[in-house]
Design an enzyme around this catalytic site. Structure first.
Site, short mmCIF file in Angstrom:
data_model
loop_
_atom_site.label_atom_id
_atom_site.label_comp_id
_atom_site.label_asym_id
_atom_site.label_seq_id
_atom_site.Cartn_x
_atom_site.Cartn_y
_atom_site.Cartn_z
N ASP A 70 2.38 -9.32 8.99
CA ASP A 70 0.92 -9.49 8.89
C ASP A 70 0.66 -10.99 8.81
O ASP A 70 0.30 -11.52 7.75
CB ASP A 70 0.41 -8.76 7.66
N HIS A 89 9.16 -3.42 3.58
CA HIS A 89 8.79 -3.64 2.17
C HIS A 89 10.04 -3.93 1.34
O HIS A 89 10.04 -4.81 0.48
CB HIS A 89 8.13 -2.39 1.59
N LEU A 91 6.65 3.11 1.62
CA LEU A 91 7.58 1.98 1.73
C LEU A 91 8.66 2.23 2.79
O LEU A 91 9.15 3.34 2.95
CB LEU A 91 8.25 1.73 0.37
N MET A 150 0.85 -1.21 0.00
CA MET A 150 0.00 0.00 0.00
C MET A 150 0.88 1.25 0.00
O MET A 150 0.41 2.35 0.27
CB MET A 150 -0.94 0.00 1.21
N GLY A 151 2.18 1.09 -0.28
CA GLY A 151 3.06 2.24 -0.36
C GLY A 151 3.54 2.71 1.01
O GLY A 151 3.45 1.97 1.99
N SER A 156 6.25 -0.40 10.33
CA SER A 156 4.91 -0.34 9.77
C SER A 156 4.70 1.06 9.22
O SER A 156 5.18 2.04 9.80
CB SER A 156 3.87 -0.59 10.88
N LYS A 212 5.79 -11.61 7.24
CA LYS A 212 5.22 -12.32 8.40
C LYS A 212 4.72 -11.32 9.44
O LYS A 212 4.05 -11.71 10.40
CB LYS A 212 6.26 -13.27 9.00
N GLN A 222 -10.37 -2.76 1.89
CA GLN A 222 -9.90 -3.42 3.12
C GLN A 222 -9.95 -2.51 4.33
O GLN A 222 -9.48 -2.88 5.40
CB GLN A 222 -8.51 -4.03 2.91
P1 AMP Z 1 1.42 -2.95 3.46
O1 AMP Z 1 2.00 -1.88 2.57
O2 AMP Z 1 1.34 -2.56 4.90
O3 AMP Z 1 0.15 -3.54 2.91
O4 AMP Z 1 2.48 -4.13 3.43
C1 AMP Z 1 2.89 -4.70 2.22
C2 AMP Z 1 3.68 -5.95 2.52
O5 AMP Z 1 4.82 -5.62 3.30
C3 AMP Z 1 2.88 -6.98 3.33
O6 AMP Z 1 3.16 -8.28 2.84
C4 AMP Z 1 3.42 -6.79 4.73
O7 AMP Z 1 3.33 -7.95 5.52
C5 AMP Z 1 4.88 -6.45 4.43
N1 AMP Z 1 5.47 -5.76 5.58
C6 AMP Z 1 5.02 -4.64 6.19
N2 AMP Z 1 5.78 -4.33 7.26
C7 AMP Z 1 6.73 -5.30 7.34
C8 AMP Z 1 7.80 -5.57 8.23
N3 AMP Z 1 8.07 -4.77 9.27
N4 AMP Z 1 8.57 -6.65 8.00
C9 AMP Z 1 8.31 -7.48 6.95
N5 AMP Z 1 7.31 -7.28 6.07
C10 AMP Z 1 6.53 -6.21 6.26
#
Ligand code: AMP
Length: 284
Positions: A150, A37, A33, A30-31, A185, A148, A61
């Site tokens: 999420d 990511h 980054l 979702m950017g 996050s 992992k 979502q």
């Molecule tokens: P999001 O942009 O939050 O939807 O995340 C996109 C992807 O990045 C998802 O598969 C998340 O699980 C992964 N992700 C987000 N934060 C982390 C993190 N701290 N460590 C590993 N993967 C992450």
């Protein structure tokens, strides 16, 4: 690096690559980054000839009272980070046109989507699986990378892929943490300096649980109580849930084994944060 905004154009490019048997790795995001990511992108780069990163804040979502409109959108910054990682394609669908106004089709992974985060965020995982299924049909990757961090999302996506026979390998990547342990996050951006300090308690509590488990405490009720007491006594944290479950069906367990995962969601101020501890990372 090419930036593509139109689904049909993305799909056409992919079809050409697939005819040439080019392996495609996909990282849906979702950017906003961060290193979490980027770790997914780095792994995808190692294992595939071409890497596609999607950036899309998926309205389906988010619940009506959630942070959809204020979710950080920093496309220029994201594009330059992807460029540095030698990403081949950024798929950047337009929020207003990605879904047809008459969109009627949803994908739902029953029994897993209504637990834990799904209980607190009704409809969230239905939105996630629907967008991921749609993105999979556009990007048609050989491998797709999920964090992992999420954990429940990863398990649900794996189940969807298995049940619906998507010809895609789902790869779960380790949680990337900040220097002090806080799980990275995009939502950490919402935290004030004070809240950032309070949020640290979540990972610290999980690390203490790990120490206890390593000292042979395997009673999930004992571990639950410790985590609950620590978090509940921290001013500024409101527990959403603490779940000690198996890593396949996400059902509560009495005895902790290497197949156990501890899932936590808490509010720090108005920000909802999640973290987890997968015992397979440290138990045999
Ligand atoms: P999001 O942009 O939050 O939807 O995340 C996109 C992807 O990045 C998802 O598969 C998340 O699980 C992964 N992700 C987000 N934060 C982390 C993190 N701290 N460590 C590993 N993967 C992450």
């Amino acid at each position: 690096m090419e930036i593509i905004k139109d689904s049909k154009e993305m799909q056409d490019k992919i079809l050409i690559l697939k005819k040439r048997n080019t392996s495609i790795g996909f990282v849906p995001t979702m950017g906003a980054l961060h290193e979490g990511h980027l770790s997914l992108i780095k792994q995808a780069k190692k294992e595939n000839e071409i890497v596609v990163v999607s950036i899309f804040v998926n309205p389906k979502q988010f619940g009506p009272n959630e942070d959809y409109s204020k979710y950080p959108r920093v496309h220029d910054q994201d594009i330059s980070l992807c460029d540095k990682e030698s990403v081949d394609f950024i798929f950047l669908p337009q929020e207003s046109t990605f879904y047809d106004p008459d969109h009627l089709t949803y994908v739902e992974v029953e029994n897993l989507s209504n637990l834990h985060c799904g209980k607190s965020r009704p409809g969230h995982f239905r939105g996630v699986t629907t967008v991921v299924a749609k993105l999979f049909n556009i990007v048609q990757p050989d491998r797709a990378y999920f964090g992992k961090k999420d954990f429940q999302q990863l398990i649900i996506i794996k189940k969807m892929v298995e049940d619906l026979s998507f010809p895609i390998e789902i790869i779960g990547c380790p949680i990337v943490r900040d220097f002090d342990g806080l799980a990275l996050s995009s939502r950490n951006k919402y935290l004030t300096t004070e809240e950032r300090k309070i949020a640290l308690k979540i990972s610290q509590t999980l690390f203490r649980a790990k120490e206890s488990i390593l000292k042979n405490e395997n009673d999930s009720q004992v571990i639950y109580n410790k985590i609950y007491e620590e978090l509940n006594s921290t001013e500024g944290i409101k527990i959403d849930y603490i779940s000690i479950v198996d890593d396949k069906f996400l059902q509560p367990v009495n005895i902790i084994t290497k197949n156990t995962v501890i899932l936590i969601a808490c509010f720090v101020g108005s920000t909802r944060l999640i973290d987890n501890l997968h015992c397979s990372d440290f138990l045999n």
